[in-house]
Scaffold this motif. Structure first.
Motif, PDB file in Angstrom:
ATOM      1  N   GLN A   1       0.857  -1.187   0.000  1.00 48.17           N
ATOM      2  CA  GLN A   1       0.000   0.000   0.000  1.00 48.17           C
ATOM      3  C   GLN A   1       0.896   1.241   0.000  1.00 48.17           C
ATOM      4  O   GLN A   1       1.787   1.371   0.822  1.00 48.17           O
ATOM      5  CB  GLN A   1      -0.901   0.026   1.237  1.00 48.17           C
ATOM      6  CG  GLN A   1      -1.816   1.242   1.297  1.00 48.17           C
ATOM      7  CD  GLN A   1      -2.597   1.299   2.592  1.00 48.17           C
ATOM      8  OE1 GLN A   1      -2.077   1.712   3.628  1.00 48.17           O
ATOM      9  NE2 GLN A   1      -3.851   0.850   2.549  1.00 48.17           N
ATOM     10  N   ILE A   2       0.605   2.139  -0.952  1.00 44.07           N
ATOM     11  CA  ILE A   2       1.331   3.411  -1.026  1.00 44.07           C
ATOM     12  C   ILE A   2       0.336   4.545  -0.858  1.00 44.07           C
ATOM     13  O   ILE A   2      -0.706   4.576  -1.516  1.00 44.07           O
ATOM     14  CB  ILE A   2       2.053   3.587  -2.376  1.00 44.07           C
ATOM     15  CG1 ILE A   2       2.952   2.394  -2.689  1.00 44.07           C
ATOM     16  CG2 ILE A   2       2.844   4.898  -2.385  1.00 44.07           C
ATOM     17  CD1 ILE A   2       4.233   2.344  -1.917  1.00 44.07           C
ATOM     18  N   ARG A   3       0.657   5.474   0.031  1.00 39.87           N
ATOM     19  CA  ARG A   3      -0.133   6.704   0.183  1.00 39.87           C
ATOM     20  C   ARG A   3       0.775   7.898  -0.116  1.00 39.87           C
ATOM     21  O   ARG A   3       1.925   7.922   0.317  1.00 39.87           O
ATOM     22  CB  ARG A   3      -0.689   6.825   1.603  1.00 39.87           C
ATOM     23  CG  ARG A   3      -1.727   5.778   1.978  1.00 39.87           C
ATOM     24  CD  ARG A   3      -2.116   5.926   3.438  1.00 39.87           C
ATOM     25  NE  ARG A   3      -3.074   4.947   3.867  1.00 39.87           N
ATOM     26  CZ  ARG A   3      -4.378   5.154   4.010  1.00 39.87           C
ATOM     27  NH1 ARG A   3      -4.880   6.356   3.744  1.00 39.87           N
ATOM     28  NH2 ARG A   3      -5.199   4.210   4.420  1.00 39.87           N
ATOM     29  N   GLU A   4       0.213   8.863  -0.824  1.00 42.77           N
ATOM     30  CA  GLU A   4       0.948  10.084  -1.139  1.00 42.77           C
ATOM     31  C   GLU A   4       0.207  11.302  -0.603  1.00 42.77           C
ATOM     32  O   GLU A   4      -1.018  11.396  -0.757  1.00 42.77           O
ATOM     33  CB  GLU A   4       1.098  10.255  -2.655  1.00 42.77           C
ATOM     34  CG  GLU A   4       1.992   9.245  -3.323  1.00 42.77           C
ATOM     35  CD  GLU A   4       2.162   9.518  -4.805  1.00 42.77           C
ATOM     36  OE1 GLU A   4       3.170   9.057  -5.376  1.00 42.77           O
ATOM     37  OE2 GLU A   4       1.292  10.187  -5.400  1.00 42.77           O
ATOM     38  N   GLY A   5       0.933  12.218   0.006  1.00 43.04           N
ATOM     39  CA  GLY A   5       0.379  13.532   0.294  1.00 43.04           C
ATOM     40  C   GLY A   5       0.528  14.365  -0.965  1.00 43.04           C
ATOM     41  O   GLY A   5       1.644  14.799  -1.296  1.00 43.04           O
ATOM     42  N   LYS A   6      -0.541  14.570  -1.684  1.00 47.95           N
ATOM     43  CA  LYS A   6      -0.450  15.241  -2.989  1.00 47.95           C
ATOM     44  C   LYS A   6       0.027  16.683  -2.859  1.00 47.95           C
ATOM     45  O   LYS A   6       0.639  17.225  -3.777  1.00 47.95           O
ATOM     46  CB  LYS A   6      -1.803  15.195  -3.693  1.00 47.95           C
ATOM     47  CG  LYS A   6      -2.265  13.792  -4.078  1.00 47.95           C
ATOM     48  CD  LYS A   6      -1.331  13.157  -5.098  1.00 47.95           C
ATOM     49  CE  LYS A   6      -1.817  11.783  -5.529  1.00 47.95           C
ATOM     50  NZ  LYS A   6      -0.929  11.152  -6.514  1.00 47.95           N
TER      51      LYS A   6
ATOM     52  N   GLY B   1       3.904  16.190  -0.669  1.00 55.55           N
ATOM     53  CA  GLY B   1       4.987  15.392  -1.235  1.00 55.55           C
ATOM     54  C   GLY B   1       5.429  14.237  -0.362  1.00 55.55           C
ATOM     55  O   GLY B   1       6.373  13.521  -0.706  1.00 55.55           O
ATOM     56  N   GLU B   2       4.753  14.027   0.773  1.00 54.73           N
ATOM     57  CA  GLU B   2       5.150  12.944   1.671  1.00 54.73           C
ATOM     58  C   GLU B   2       4.599  11.605   1.171  1.00 54.73           C
ATOM     59  O   GLU B   2       3.535  11.548   0.545  1.00 54.73           O
ATOM     60  CB  GLU B   2       4.657  13.244   3.081  1.00 54.73           C
ATOM     61  CG  GLU B   2       5.306  14.498   3.657  1.00 54.73           C
ATOM     62  CD  GLU B   2       4.872  14.828   5.065  1.00 54.73           C
ATOM     63  OE1 GLU B   2       5.368  15.821   5.621  1.00 54.73           O
ATOM     64  OE2 GLU B   2       4.026  14.093   5.620  1.00 54.73           O
TER      65      GLU B   2
ATOM     66  N   ALA C   1      10.330   2.692  10.079  1.00 55.51           N
ATOM     67  CA  ALA C   1      11.250   3.822   9.951  1.00 55.51           C
ATOM     68  C   ALA C   1      10.470   5.071   9.582  1.00 55.51           C
ATOM     69  O   ALA C   1       9.382   4.995   9.005  1.00 55.51           O
ATOM     70  CB  ALA C   1      12.319   3.531   8.894  1.00 55.51           C
ATOM     71  N   GLY C   2      11.022   6.222   9.917  1.00 50.78           N
ATOM     72  CA  GLY C   2      10.413   7.486   9.529  1.00 50.78           C
ATOM     73  C   GLY C   2       9.336   7.945  10.495  1.00 50.78           C
ATOM     74  O   GLY C   2       9.299   7.560  11.661  1.00 50.78           O
ATOM     75  N   GLU C   3       8.416   8.753   9.967  1.00 51.39           N
ATOM     76  CA  GLU C   3       7.371   9.369  10.768  1.00 51.39           C
ATOM     77  C   GLU C   3       6.164   8.437  10.946  1.00 51.39           C
ATOM     78  O   GLU C   3       5.862   7.654  10.043  1.00 51.39           O
ATOM     79  CB  GLU C   3       6.897  10.665  10.101  1.00 51.39           C
ATOM     80  CG  GLU C   3       7.997  11.700   9.906  1.00 51.39           C
ATOM     81  CD  GLU C   3       8.575  12.168  11.222  1.00 51.39           C
ATOM     82  OE1 GLU C   3       7.796  12.331  12.191  1.00 51.39           O
ATOM     83  OE2 GLU C   3       9.804  12.371  11.295  1.00 51.39           O
ATOM     84  N   PRO C   4       5.463   8.527  12.081  1.00 49.95           N
ATOM     85  CA  PRO C   4       4.277   7.675  12.272  1.00 49.95           C
ATOM     86  C   PRO C   4       3.113   8.057  11.356  1.00 49.95           C
ATOM     87  O   PRO C   4       2.234   7.239  11.108  1.00 49.95           O
ATOM     88  CB  PRO C   4       3.911   7.898  13.743  1.00 49.95           C
ATOM     89  CG  PRO C   4       4.558   9.189  14.122  1.00 49.95           C
ATOM     90  CD  PRO C   4       5.780   9.306  13.283  1.00 49.95           C
ATOM     91  N   TYR C   5       3.107   9.299  10.871  1.00 49.62           N
ATOM     92  CA  TYR C   5       2.038   9.757   9.979  1.00 49.62           C
ATOM     93  C   TYR C   5       2.664  10.489   8.798  1.00 49.62           C
ATOM     94  O   TYR C   5       3.772  11.015   8.882  1.00 49.62           O
ATOM     95  CB  TYR C   5       1.102  10.750  10.686  1.00 49.62           C
ATOM     96  CG  TYR C   5       0.628  10.313  12.048  1.00 49.62           C
ATOM     97  CD1 TYR C   5      -0.364   9.350  12.168  1.00 49.62           C
ATOM     98  CD2 TYR C   5       1.174  10.867  13.199  1.00 49.62           C
ATOM     99  CE1 TYR C   5      -0.803   8.937  13.420  1.00 49.62           C
ATOM    100  CE2 TYR C   5       0.746  10.470  14.459  1.00 49.62           C
ATOM    101  CZ  TYR C   5      -0.241   9.500  14.559  1.00 49.62           C
ATOM    102  OH  TYR C   5      -0.677   9.093  15.797  1.00 49.62           O
ATOM    103  N   ILE C   6       1.909  10.504   7.691  1.00 50.74           N
ATOM    104  CA  ILE C   6       2.211  11.505   6.675  1.00 50.74           C
ATOM    105  C   ILE C   6       1.114  12.559   6.756  1.00 50.74           C
ATOM    106  O   ILE C   6       0.051  12.324   7.349  1.00 50.74           O
ATOM    107  CB  ILE C   6       2.304  10.924   5.245  1.00 50.74           C
ATOM    108  CG1 ILE C   6       0.976  10.294   4.787  1.00 50.74           C
ATOM    109  CG2 ILE C   6       3.465   9.963   5.140  1.00 50.74           C
ATOM    110  CD1 ILE C   6       0.932   9.979   3.303  1.00 50.74           C
ATOM    111  N   ARG C   7       1.381  13.716   6.199  1.00 54.60           N
ATOM    112  CA  ARG C   7       0.432  14.822   6.263  1.00 54.60           C
ATOM    113  C   ARG C   7      -0.107  15.136   4.877  1.00 54.60           C
ATOM    114  O   ARG C   7       0.597  14.992   3.875  1.00 54.60           O
ATOM    115  CB  ARG C   7       1.119  16.066   6.820  1.00 54.60           C
ATOM    116  CG  ARG C   7       1.674  15.936   8.235  1.00 54.60           C
ATOM    117  CD  ARG C   7       2.627  17.062   8.545  1.00 54.60           C
ATOM    118  NE  ARG C   7       3.744  17.060   7.606  1.00 54.60           N
ATOM    119  CZ  ARG C   7       4.483  18.121   7.316  1.00 54.60           C
ATOM    120  NH1 ARG C   7       4.226  19.286   7.884  1.00 54.60           N
ATOM    121  NH2 ARG C   7       5.492  18.039   6.457  1.00 54.60           N
TER     122      ARG C   7
END
Length: 417
Positions: free
Chosen positions: A178-183, A186-187, A236-242
């Protein structure tokens, strides 16, 4: 059997002669020949068919996988025709005249994609075949970076030797990516759904191949169901994207629902706001606070109710990071006392309001904003329940789902005098 497609039903072209046959990837005005059919979901579905003369409504699809991939039934239809059809179908079902607003972007608009990982290939499901997989090379509705994501996955699987999922035998180790993008930020969030816990070596390879990710998750799947859900663990990284919609920042987690079209979300939020009146607002089925936080920023005093405790936690985080006056609580919609509110926002599951509809009728609430991607469920809720106390004050359709038959409806209801 041959003839002209006359109308659309459930996203499929309808051919009527001696029998009524539903033809996928066919549109009004197409002249087709159907050579064989099969019965599925209580209807005759064309299995082997050819397009003899194309409808003037047709366009060249952008994606090479169109016609086999189940993601975009309407990509061969001109966008203006898509909008007109959605408005027409909504009107036939509900008998409501509504304007429709198209998506600001019709390519690269989706902010999430679930790529299935199987012994028959990696990609998306084939239309009409529960065991068929389209080996994806691109996805124009999701992201230009799709080839990069899939290349990283294939290289990762090759190095680690992890086994893809076998759809028939229900065995294997890796099931979905699963890939999610913050349009607008850019996250990128990468979430691998697997049936095994990773070793240290596998985790190191995972971090290396997906080093571009803002947020990297491994979700352990404990069941054999064919869905992209598991127990998510941050690697790894942040627990959330924005994601940023105008002046609101939303946090996104692997286990939280967020509207799939970031570009059209502003239109949806503005439409909900347009039907919201008074000062006190109840956001029923509030999810992660998508509507409630937006309305609170615009000066409304918002309370939200949601049955999912994790979604409530996310909603309160979203309220906190945006500094707005909104409080979200865990509760069942059908058991919520509805009083002293000026407007109630409802965005129910696809099955509709059911018991909560009677609660609204008995309340003293002046206005309801009903948000739905299922006009049949809205019609049942309104005809059986809401009509007793409310009249329809207007409706707006927002095309959150270009190249598909689906559309989001925002319907304003006001209490009868």
């Amino acid at each position: 059997m041959r003839g002209i497609i006359t109308t659309m039903e459930d996203g499929l072209g309808v051919l009527e002669d001696r029998r009524r046959v539903h033809v996928p990837f066919a549109y009004p005005g197409d002249y087709v020949v159907v050579r064989s059919t099969r019965r599925r979901f209580g209807k005759l579905l064309a299995r082997n068919f050819n397009l003899l003369e194309p409808s003037p409504l047709r366009q060249m699809p952008r994606c090479r996988h169109f016609g086999t991939c189940g993601g975009c039934l309407w990509q061969g239809l001109k966008y203006r025709a898509q909008l007109e059809l959605k408005k027409e179908i909504f009107g036939k079902i509900t008998r409501i005249k509504a304007e429709i607003k198209g998506s600001p972007k019709i390519w690269g608009f989706r902010n999430v994609s679930n790529f299935i990982v199987t012994t028959d290939g990696i990609g998306l499901k084939e239309y009409g075949n529960p065991f068929g997989v389209v080996r994806l090379k691109e996805c124009p509705v999701f992201s230009k970076r799709t080839p990069e994501y899939l290349r990283a996955l294939r290289d990762f699987l090759k190095e680690t030797g992890l086994k893809p999922w076998n759809l028939r035998a229900k065995t294997g180790e890796v099931h979905y990516l699963q890939i999610r993008e913050g349009k607008f930020t850019g996250e990128v969030m990468v979430n691998l759904i697997a049936h095994v816990e990773p070793s240290e070596g596998v985790l190191e390879a995972f971090k290396d191949y997906f080093s571009f990710a803002t947020s990297l998750y491994w979700s352990l799947k404990h069941d054999e169901r064919d869905d992209p859900h598991g127990e998510a663990e941050l690697i790894a990284g942040e627990p959330y994207i924005r994601e940023r919609i105008e002046d609101i920042t939303y946090l996104i987690h692997p286990n939280s629902f967020f509207q799939t079209n970031s570009h059209a979300l502003k239109l949806l939020l503005n439409a909900v706001e347009g039907f919201t009146d008074g000062e006190r607002v109840l956001d029923l089925y509030s999810g992660v606070g998508t509507f409630g936080v937006w309305l609170a920023r615009r000066g409304f005093k918002v309370e939200g109710i949601e049955i999912n405790p994790f979604a409530v936690e996310m909603a309160n985080r979203n309220a906190e990071i945006n500094g707005v006056d909104a409080v979200f609580r865990v509760g069942k919609a059908e058991e919520t006392p509805i009083e002293n509110y000026d407007t109630v926002i409802v965005d129910p599951p696809r099955k509709g309001l059911k018991e909560a509809a009677d609660l609204l009728v008995k309340s003293g609430v002046e206005g309801i904003v009903y948000v739905s991607c299922n006009p049949k469920a809205f019609k049942l809720d309104y005809e059986r329940h809401l009509k007793k106390a409310y009249r329809i004050d207007g409706a707006v359709l927002i095309d959150m789902f270009p190249h598909t038959p689906h559309v989001e409806a925002i319907i304003g209801l006001v209490r009868k005098e």
